[in-house]
Design a protein around this motif. Structure first.
Motif, short mmCIF file in Angstrom:
data_model
loop_
_atom_site.label_atom_id
_atom_site.label_comp_id
_atom_site.label_asym_id
_atom_site.label_seq_id
_atom_site.Cartn_x
_atom_site.Cartn_y
_atom_site.Cartn_z
N GLU A 37 0.85 -1.19 0.00
CA GLU A 37 0.00 0.00 0.00
C GLU A 37 0.88 1.24 0.00
N ARG A 38 0.66 2.13 -0.94
CA ARG A 38 1.46 3.34 -1.06
C ARG A 38 0.56 4.56 -0.88
N THR A 40 -1.18 7.66 -1.90
CA THR A 40 -1.64 8.40 -3.07
C THR A 40 -1.77 9.84 -2.59
N ASP A 41 -0.93 10.70 -3.09
CA ASP A 41 -0.80 12.06 -2.58
C ASP A 41 -2.09 12.84 -2.79
N ASP A 70 6.58 7.68 3.29
CA ASP A 70 5.35 8.42 3.01
C ASP A 70 5.18 9.60 3.95
#
Length: 130
Positions: A37-38, A40-41, A70
């Motif tokens: 899971e990254r 998302t800006d 992050d």
């Protein structure tokens, strides 16, 4: 005695099913590799960051808290925005101070054009001035 044979048969079926699932699972892994899971800006790039943007930001969770990269990225972005705003505020304050200094030392804007200049206060040569 029937209960004993029923439980023994049930246990044998369960053991056989588990064994077949583990051994005969095929060549594919049991669990698929999942993309981590990254972040998302959600911070906007086309306008300044506002309070609602910061409140809406949700950082993805990791095994032991938040993902350090992050968090560093989000804090770096917010720090840059704050530095830019501080520089803009300092620029506006210096421009305001310069305008106020010019207004104090400059011509009297509230004076009428037809009024003669006021005499400067100072020592007078007449007897009433002593």
């Amino acid at each position: 005695m029937h209960v004993f044979w029923f439980l023994l048969l049930t246990m044998a079926v369960v053991v056989a099913a588990v064994t077949l699932a583990v051994v005969g699972g095929g060549k594919s892994a049991v669990l698929q590799d999942v993309e981590p899971e990254r972040l998302t800006d959600p911070l906007p790039t086309n306008r300044p960051v506002g309070r609602a943007d910061v409140e809406a930001m949700r950082l993805p969770m990791a095994v032991r808290g938040y993902r350090m990269a992050d968090v560093d990225e989000a804090l770096g972005r917010l720090g840059a925005e704050l530095a830019e705003r501080d520089a803009h505020i300092a620029e506006l304050e210096s421009a305001l101070a310069g305008a106020q200094a010019t207004a104090v030392n400059g011509p009297d804007l509230f004076k009428r054009q037809d009024e003669p200049p006021a005499a400067e206060e100072g020592p007078q040569d007449e007897e009433g001035g002593r």
